[in-house]
Scaffold this motif. Structure first.
Motif, mmCIF file in Angstrom:
data_model
loop_
_atom_site.group_PDB
_atom_site.id
_atom_site.type_symbol
_atom_site.label_atom_id
_atom_site.label_comp_id
_atom_site.label_asym_id
_atom_site.label_seq_id
_atom_site.Cartn_x
_atom_site.Cartn_y
_atom_site.Cartn_z
ATOM 1 N N VAL G 193 34.235 47.631 46.057
ATOM 2 C CA VAL G 193 33.639 48.279 44.884
ATOM 3 C C VAL G 193 32.126 48.392 45.017
ATOM 4 O O VAL G 193 31.481 47.537 45.613
ATOM 5 N N ASP G 194 31.578 49.445 44.459
ATOM 6 C CA ASP G 194 30.132 49.679 44.496
ATOM 7 C C ASP G 194 29.463 49.130 43.240
ATOM 8 O O ASP G 194 28.860 49.871 42.464
ATOM 9 N N LYS G 195 29.582 47.841 43.028
ATOM 10 C CA LYS G 195 29.008 47.156 41.872
ATOM 11 C C LYS G 195 28.089 46.056 42.372
ATOM 12 O O LYS G 195 28.288 45.552 43.478
ATOM 13 N N PRO G 196 27.140 45.654 41.538
ATOM 14 C CA PRO G 196 26.370 44.466 41.932
ATOM 15 C C PRO G 196 27.294 43.262 42.021
ATOM 16 O O PRO G 196 28.062 43.002 41.092
#
Lengths: 255, 255, 255, 255, 255, 255, 255, 255
Positions: G193-196
């Motif tokens: 996932v492209d999340k912090p």
């Protein structure tokens, strides 16, 4: 320590075909050759069809030259690892069947064609930068008589690249997982398949990577079971262990 | 990632026996059981006849109790490692076929008798102090279906104790070398026999031993080839890897 | 590997006084006793008049009890190191000539009085806190047949305390320098006298001492020559090495 | 701190042959020569017939040149270690009896022939790559007046190479064991013979070898007794310690 | 090495008031008292009005008792650091003017009131958890004759707490900065004021703090100049160094 | 944070000579100059007569050039440390009063002659190889206005070389002890004299020296009191701290 | 450093409503409360609605008691971390709305109900043993005003457990990945996932785990991007950072 | 693992538009391109408008050339980090819109102009030597679509340089704190503002800095909350994480 070899000597002593002094010399002079700076152990290659192996790092070029020259007399296969261009140049005129691979830094002289084991070794890498180590493993496993398949750049940052190749892993006897960075590849492979996994941490990384310490520790602490770890960048060692396992399997197959 | 399992679902979708939503759920819900604090993976044991394994260290007794209670419903074999007396006492009333070994700190519930593989695993130790780790390996290898032989206290300070037992090493499929102190046992065994050697450094030592760092580094740097290393004191991991190798050999034997 | 022992067996084979199978057994069964969990090597003590030594840390009390009980049958001297009060209590009823020293944590059973070597070993410590390690060395050197002299609390913070005792150092064959903190004692002694110095770093210190790492590194990097280092807190090892040196000197004296 | 030297001064003060101020100067100016950047200690070489020793690493070539030039005035033997080609070239025109060994990186100027001690020092190495360190030890032990014997490439991966040479070990007064990789050589030698063993870890290795840390820790944790360890690659230090031991033995012989 | 003391002896030798042998004894017996397990150096306290100091950690209670008992005869001030409750209890009956501080783990016996130096030492801490170390420094600096001011809980996470107290820092001769966590306090203080700053890393932290290694490294690498670092938790050492500086200042003031 | 400076601004606000916005700007723009890649802090040099200091390592030559060019406008003294030949060559044409010292790798531009403090700083080294670090300290202490005396090559392997110079140590205000190898020099000096000692470990050594870690740990663990440690090879930092102490002493002298 | 606060003071100085001395005091006394051993910073909680936080480890119970007692006067929310049973017992009688969680070792006093942010924080763990650290993060994130979702026991050894929950990860604003062993969880999540992702290594493991060093290094070297790491076992810190991110998101939402 | 993608395939299977075998192939061949030595994942860039990223270190120039050549076909933006001059020269003829920055060692090919997020990222450095790492972060954050502001050389040794710029920090969404030496910058910024702080330790330092270990540990142990740490010198990683946070904020803004 060859028990059979010793028994044979004892038999000769008993029968009087050799005397005690000769027996002592036989027991003391097991089959290695003393070159002063090196004691070449022809034992293993004679017995196994295994190649002679020279680890070049730290050895002077003169010593390497002398060792290879001596080995060539036995006409066995030879594998030299960690060989740089300079070593290659110095050995080139000894024989014209010398194959140098600058990526894996290996030198191979193959005098005897060996039949390949039936089982396959798969070599997976986390990234493109791990390839030199993986290739050292490839060349080693190949000369040791294994069928080898590459599965490169399947690191965990893009897990689907690995998952898409699960069947390749499934068809292996042994898997060599080569990874730098955080070394998670070994754990994920170990979690996917119930095969012996040989994990090779590489020195690819920087900063808190400490030249391979990070993946080394990660691999030793893997939450997956069935993983044996070799030294950082030790492609040779991983392939040798994988080949030993493959040989045991082959022997069982032939029983 | 079971390709066959997925193919099967696809077939059912095609045939209309399940709809897309159901297929999605199947793909999402692979066979593990969610207990909130733990997700038990019955997958592996179902497939392999392998026991369920619980690593007890760091888990609360309540959690361990809950996990074992859940596992018992499936009637599989269970192995709990790093289990102290307190854990044993708390689990004792769950079932009366619980076997606790205080030396290896293992708990075993054996519900299914498995046929042993033909190949043998030998477990060697450098000294008497390495025995607890070796016994964790013994119990693990045993429950995983291997024949296991002990060869204890054969460390290199008295090398003849090892040399006198070379034949035992020769008859093994895989050798587990357990050693603390300087961990040289693995190298010497690796030099004597051409078998896969699983090296287990132990935390037995003091001072510059750094709780097992010394033999760990020694084993990773072994001058002998064919050695895979597991974590310090990881008797379980060594046995699991050895068993995976032995299983591959067994499979080949049966081909 | 006793060449003489082997020669003797060969002679017997030749003369027919033993057959090959017997010879094989002799060669395989060198003089150690197999207790399953321990292989006692009577070899060394038989040959040398040296005591049997047991390193107690990490061994179960049952194992220690069994080992000592077995050793007592040979009536040799016995030295147990790293023995705590509990071990002492458990062994006390085996024999009434057991001497326990709680400061050095040593247990000694002296059955044979050995004549002392002529040369002297001096044991120096940096501070009062280093005394337990120094006493382990003292007891060990004593039972091994050496004359030993203590020179305690002569650390470099008050260099005149050491300088005032230079003559004691001058009269030693070997000096054992035991020091924690920064471990400078070994360097200063090594600079004062041209004798073999065995340096023992101790774990006495805190913070960036890292349990003895600081003096260990200091001793390995000594600007004085002629210093050999043993493991942190290894009083036994230092004394054993010192005694080995002293024995070589004694042998020369008697030539 | 020469007690005799001080006593002598006191006698002169008493007899009035020197006054208090002169005595103070004598006590303050012990026999070393102040060159500003270096204080040469002729003391030791004067007393012992020992050579002057210069450790070249980290010193500027100007400083080394100055020190050697000064030493040459006393006509003592000189040993320079860690000397590279550049240093050799700069010193060559100072004297024509300068012997440079590029393998051991030693420079020797031998002005006085010393009679050799009767006892022998054996220098063993694990592999061919350890030879530079072993040669530093060889050159050092030789100039210090010892008979030295080489036993190279007898590492534990092929244990029979060592076992076949046990008699050489038996005939030594002191053994220097030089090994990189996992450094097990020292333990095996220490287990075979009851002689003082000086262990020298070398930086030969890679990855988790950490430039010699692996064999250093292994040697410090040896399960064999009677082993003293020197710094990584410190061939000089090992030879110096071995020589100190040999000298004590020689002194006893002459008593 | 007291040059005056030696000169005095020489004068006596010259005048004949003592003979050479007596002079030798004087030179050899500098003013310390030999208790076998400890050599008490009355030298320093006699000369300086400094207290005798005992570092209790690692010493047996018997030894501590004996040392204090001996010291009390000289009626000097005494400071014992790292003293636990048990030590306090055992010493309590030796004298009734013993003051124990359980927070700093210090024992003080103050027999002589010393006049305080004019200059002030400020002790700052990063947090509340650093107080035990700071108090060891406080008690030490106080008994050594310094005026000391506390400035606690002014860590950099709330930089205004420190900035609001800059004037206190400005009025100090020397500042002791005690901090765990990341140890940034020393750098910020060093950047604010041009005073000698003694930095004390504390073991307060967890995980990658490694018991004080994190602030130790931070303090050694401070981007601010004028910072000297002592060992982790070494409140005593910081105060002693600060006091030495303060004494030099006091001496200059009195010139 | 200059309280006086702030008070002054407040006074001006009160008197109306500046408005609130101007006051805000003053408070925000403390006396440093913003060059984008560097913020030069003229503050300290303006106030103290101290030189501007540039630490060259890691900075691009362009940046260093720009910084020095800017500094020269203020006509203050400038000290650049860790400056290599290349930096010197690039700065040479900026001014002709640039003094480069290749041994200490320092660049000095001295525009203002400062009166020297009365107190002396002594810089001692263990060996000749420690001189580059000692010289960095020398140049720094000198430009900061101190009288400095060298005492080189007085390491503990020949303790009499140090003892013979005790009077030099006695006459110092502060002593800087520079030592590689095992770093024992600081302890011995700290034991001989009751002066503030600044210990500088150097990276001179090899193997288990770990580039200065060995003497760093030794100095932090010194059994002598009154020792503050700076970073490995940090001659500048030691001199700066010593100078700060010397300045406090000078200020007291002038009170 | 509140610029507005300072501007306000300046305005008052200008208008004459306060004098310079008063202004100085205001500037010096920013809003924290001095308790001698602690300086409580009500600043942050006043401004943010954030709770006061006390880190209990290393603080004496008396100090903790005093700090909490003082905080309670302000009627803010309070979070105490690393609080053991003993601390809980001592604080219990201060207030009856104290909630103790022995698993996370947190104490919470919630006086003010805060509205939750809209965005969600997901907390994932590798195994069951990581739960205590995850719960510290849970309690912290909750009291800081976040919606939190648990996703426990989804480690990479059974990768399908994680893959089956990808949608939960997709719906988070920030993900906290808590993992011991080899810490690969963070990499796999970061790759999915492209999340912090905030990675928290835990000390769960043994041997070459070195109390969390293994996963710490692995997380710092992750081949996935977008991962920030906090200290070993620092559940609080991870939640605080996640909450800070979540707050920025919330602020943007309300713009 | 794209659930939507899988659902789509299932729908096609159901509708019969693809057969099971084709579905299997789709599921196995997720959108990455297999080049043998590298598997390019166009997935992420396609979805996000994110650039393709190549980490050059450790990759052969041939491999890098091949990867970039392949990427260029998709006309996405490309960022290559750790690219040296040689790599730049080899890639230059592939395209003429290649921008090389030798300070940050980045290569950028920007084919698509992306609209910048509204929120700002501030990059602060402790010193001038940290700029290369900061610039890697700058270039990365910029190509990822962020507004970026530099705040260089504001280290804690001159704290007023930072305090004077507090307003810049206040206006950021995320702050990247880049610092070598003791790495205190992150703590001070974290204490000043309640924003997510990404801390980047740099390898700028020497001696006990251990190539960035000192600031790494300091940042992990920060007494300020809200700090996430990335690997030493990992400017790219910090910017990527900051950008991920900024994107979440932007998404919320657009809701």
């Amino acid at each position: 320590m060859e028990l059979k070899y010793i028994e044979n000597i004892l038999q000769k002593v008993k029968s009087g075909s050799i005397n005690v002094e000769e027996a002592m010399n036989h027991l003391k002079n097991l089959p290695f050759e003393d070159m002063g700076y090196a004691k070449i152990d022809h034992h293993r290659s004679l017995r196994n069809g295994y190649p002679e192996v020279i680890y070049c790092e730290g050895k002077s070029i003169d010593h390497i030259y002398g060792i290879v020259e001596n080995m060539l007399k036995k006409d066995t296969n030879i594998l030299a690892t960690r060989a740089n261009e300079e070593i290659y140049q110095s050995l080139k005129n000894l024989t014209n069947d010398l194959v140098y691979n600058p990526l894996s830094k290996t030198l191979v002289i193959q005098r005897k064609k060996t039949q390949k084991y039936k089982g396959k070794i798969v070599i997976a890498t986390g990234g493109t930068s791990d390839i030199p180590v993986a290739e050292e493993a490839y060349v080693t496993a190949d000369i040791l008589g294994n069928q080898v398949q590459r599965l490169y750049d399947v690191g965990v940052a893009g897990i689907h690249r690995l998952l898409a190749n699960t069947d390749i892993l499934m068809n292996a006897n042994v898997i060599i997982a080569v990874a730098g960075m955080e070394g998670a590849l070994a754990s994920v492979i170990g979690g996917l398949v119930d095969k012996p996994v040989i994990a090779v941490p590489t020195s690819v990384g920087y900063g808190a990577h400490f030249n391979g310490l990070a993946p080394l520790l990660a691999m030793l602490n893997s939450c997956a079971s069935g993983i044996g770890v070799v030294n950082i960048d030790n492609g040779f060692g991983a392939a040798y262990l994988a080949s030993t396992i493959n040989r045991q399997i082959e022997l069982a197959r032939k029983e």
